[in-house]
Each structure stands twice: as structure tokens, then as C-alpha cells.
Scaffold this motif. Structure first.
Motif, mmCIF file in Angstrom:
data_model
loop_
_atom_site.group_PDB
_atom_site.id
_atom_site.type_symbol
_atom_site.label_atom_id
_atom_site.label_comp_id
_atom_site.label_asym_id
_atom_site.label_seq_id
_atom_site.Cartn_x
_atom_site.Cartn_y
_atom_site.Cartn_z
ATOM 1 N N MET A 81 0.818 -1.191 0.000
ATOM 2 C CA MET A 81 0.000 0.000 0.000
ATOM 3 C C MET A 81 0.864 1.257 0.000
ATOM 4 N N ALA A 82 1.939 1.250 0.797
ATOM 5 C CA ALA A 82 2.800 2.424 0.885
ATOM 6 C C ALA A 82 3.450 2.727 -0.455
ATOM 7 N N TRP A 83 3.869 1.680 -1.177
ATOM 8 C CA TRP A 83 4.486 1.905 -2.485
ATOM 9 C C TRP A 83 3.469 2.430 -3.490
ATOM 10 N N SER A 84 2.244 1.968 -3.417
ATOM 11 C CA SER A 84 1.194 2.495 -4.303
ATOM 12 C C SER A 84 0.955 3.979 -4.034
ATOM 13 N N LEU A 85 0.909 4.344 -2.761
ATOM 14 C CA LEU A 85 0.747 5.753 -2.409
ATOM 15 C C LEU A 85 1.919 6.582 -2.926
ATOM 16 N N LEU A 86 3.113 6.048 -2.789
ATOM 17 C CA LEU A 86 4.306 6.771 -3.226
ATOM 18 C C LEU A 86 4.331 6.953 -4.745
ATOM 19 N N ILE A 87 3.965 5.930 -5.479
ATOM 20 C CA ILE A 87 3.914 6.044 -6.941
ATOM 21 C C ILE A 87 2.837 7.042 -7.355
ATOM 22 N N GLY A 88 1.689 6.979 -6.711
ATOM 23 C CA GLY A 88 0.640 7.958 -6.997
ATOM 24 C C GLY A 88 1.096 9.375 -6.689
ATOM 25 N N ALA A 89 1.812 9.549 -5.584
ATOM 26 C CA ALA A 89 2.332 10.870 -5.222
ATOM 27 C C ALA A 89 3.321 11.372 -6.262
ATOM 28 N N GLY A 90 4.164 10.478 -6.774
ATOM 29 C CA GLY A 90 5.121 10.851 -7.814
ATOM 30 C C GLY A 90 4.437 11.251 -9.105
ATOM 31 N N LEU A 91 3.375 10.542 -9.457
ATOM 32 C CA LEU A 91 2.623 10.885 -10.674
ATOM 33 C C LEU A 91 1.909 12.218 -10.511
ATOM 34 N N LEU A 92 1.393 12.471 -9.325
ATOM 35 C CA LEU A 92 0.747 13.764 -9.081
ATOM 36 C C LEU A 92 1.749 14.917 -9.110
ATOM 37 N N GLU A 93 3.011 14.610 -8.829
ATOM 38 C CA GLU A 93 4.034 15.639 -8.942
ATOM 39 C C GLU A 93 4.151 16.125 -10.386
ATOM 40 N N VAL A 94 4.008 15.207 -11.312
ATOM 41 C CA VAL A 94 4.030 15.568 -12.732
ATOM 42 C C VAL A 94 2.843 16.479 -13.047
ATOM 43 N N VAL A 95 1.677 16.119 -12.540
ATOM 44 C CA VAL A 95 0.463 16.896 -12.791
ATOM 45 C C VAL A 95 0.629 18.315 -12.270
ATOM 46 N N TRP A 96 1.078 18.453 -11.005
ATOM 47 C CA TRP A 96 1.144 19.813 -10.460
ATOM 48 C C TRP A 96 2.224 20.649 -11.127
ATOM 49 N N ALA A 97 3.344 20.031 -11.508
ATOM 50 C CA ALA A 97 4.387 20.804 -12.180
ATOM 51 C C ALA A 97 3.892 21.329 -13.525
ATOM 52 N N LEU A 98 3.231 20.484 -14.277
ATOM 53 C CA LEU A 98 2.706 20.913 -15.583
ATOM 54 C C LEU A 98 1.592 21.940 -15.426
ATOM 55 N N ALA A 99 0.726 21.737 -14.441
ATOM 56 C CA ALA A 99 -0.368 22.690 -14.226
ATOM 57 C C ALA A 99 0.173 24.059 -13.816
ATOM 58 N N VAL B 126 8.095 14.567 -15.564
ATOM 59 C CA VAL B 126 7.999 15.909 -16.152
ATOM 60 C C VAL B 126 8.872 15.996 -17.410
ATOM 61 N N VAL B 127 10.061 15.447 -17.359
ATOM 62 C CA VAL B 127 10.931 15.493 -18.538
ATOM 63 C C VAL B 127 10.318 14.696 -19.678
ATOM 64 N N LEU B 128 9.779 13.521 -19.403
ATOM 65 C CA LEU B 128 9.167 12.707 -20.470
ATOM 66 C C LEU B 128 7.956 13.398 -21.075
ATOM 67 N N VAL B 129 7.123 14.003 -20.253
ATOM 68 C CA VAL B 129 5.983 14.749 -20.779
ATOM 69 C C VAL B 129 6.476 15.934 -21.605
ATOM 70 N N GLY B 130 7.537 16.575 -21.132
ATOM 71 C CA GLY B 130 8.108 17.674 -21.891
ATOM 72 C C GLY B 130 8.602 17.243 -23.255
ATOM 73 N N ILE B 131 9.223 16.078 -23.318
ATOM 74 C CA ILE B 131 9.722 15.555 -24.592
ATOM 75 C C ILE B 131 8.566 15.160 -25.502
ATOM 76 N N VAL B 132 7.624 14.389 -24.968
ATOM 77 C CA VAL B 132 6.547 13.832 -25.777
ATOM 78 C C VAL B 132 5.511 14.888 -26.175
ATOM 79 N N LEU B 133 5.077 15.700 -25.231
ATOM 80 C CA LEU B 133 3.972 16.626 -25.501
ATOM 81 C C LEU B 133 4.401 18.059 -25.814
ATOM 82 N N LEU B 134 5.544 18.476 -25.280
ATOM 83 C CA LEU B 134 5.924 19.874 -25.418
ATOM 84 C C LEU B 134 7.086 20.101 -26.375
ATOM 85 N N GLY B 135 7.592 19.029 -26.963
ATOM 86 C CA GLY B 135 8.648 19.153 -27.955
ATOM 87 C C GLY B 135 10.009 19.537 -27.411
ATOM 88 N N GLU B 136 10.270 19.227 -26.141
ATOM 89 C CA GLU B 136 11.581 19.518 -25.568
ATOM 90 C C GLU B 136 12.621 18.552 -26.126
#
Length: 103
Positions: free
Chosen positions: A1-19, A70-80
């Protein structure tokens, strides 16, 4: 459960940085609200994961997932840049995160 929470927290970090990038310095309402809400959720999930995981491991995995995402989203979606050096460095981060998970 703790690892699932941690992975979810890491994914949400991507969301908030992009937002927050899209919020234009908090001048746009919806991206600002999404960024603040997802950051709060990410911090909460990290805090809950820390009740079961060592601080050094959990924090490093959280930051690593966020940074790589964030870097992968930047490469794939933002053309970095997707230079070989940049991808190699991302691979090193992923290798470190996997290593921490396995130890």
C-alpha cells in the motif's frame, strides 16, 4: 500500500508541475487550482507513504518519479529536447529509483 501511495504521489508531482507551468504565474484560474490541489494530494500521499517507508528511499523515489515524468511529458507533448545525453541521465535516475525499491 505504501508503495502504491508513493507512486501515486510521484505521478501527481508531474500533474502539479505541468499545471503550474500552464498557470502563467497563477494568473490562470483552472491550471492554478489543478496545480495547488494536485500538489496538496501529492504531499499527503507522500506523508502517508512515509509511515511505512524509510524517509531517504521514499523522498528519492518521489522526486525521481516526478522529475522523470515531467521530462518525459516535456519531450513527448511539449517538444523539448530528447538528446542522447538527456535520455541517458533519465535512465540513470530510473536505475537509481529501481535500485532503491529493490534494497
Amino acid at each position: 500500500m505504501a508503495w502504491s501511495l508513493l507512486i501515486g504521489a510521484g505521478l501527481l508531482e508531474v500533474v502539479w508541475a505541468l499545471a503550474l507551468e500552464r498557470s502563467a504565474g497563477f494568473t490562470r484560474l483552472w491550471p492554478s487550482l489543478i496545480g495547488i490541489t494536485s500538489a496538496a494530494a501529492s504531499f499527503t500521499m507522500l506523508a502517508l507513504a512515509l509511515t511505512r517507508l524509510p524517509l531517504g528511499t521514499a523522498y528519492t523515489v518521489w522526486v525521481g518519479l516526478g522529475a522523470v515524468g515531467v521530462v518525459l511529458v516535456g519531450i513527448v507533448l511539449l517538444g523539448e529536447s530528447a538528446s542522447a545525453t538527456r535520455l541517458l541521465c533519465l535512465g540513470l535516475i530510473v536505475t537509481g529509483v529501481i535500485g532503491l525499491k529493490l534494497t
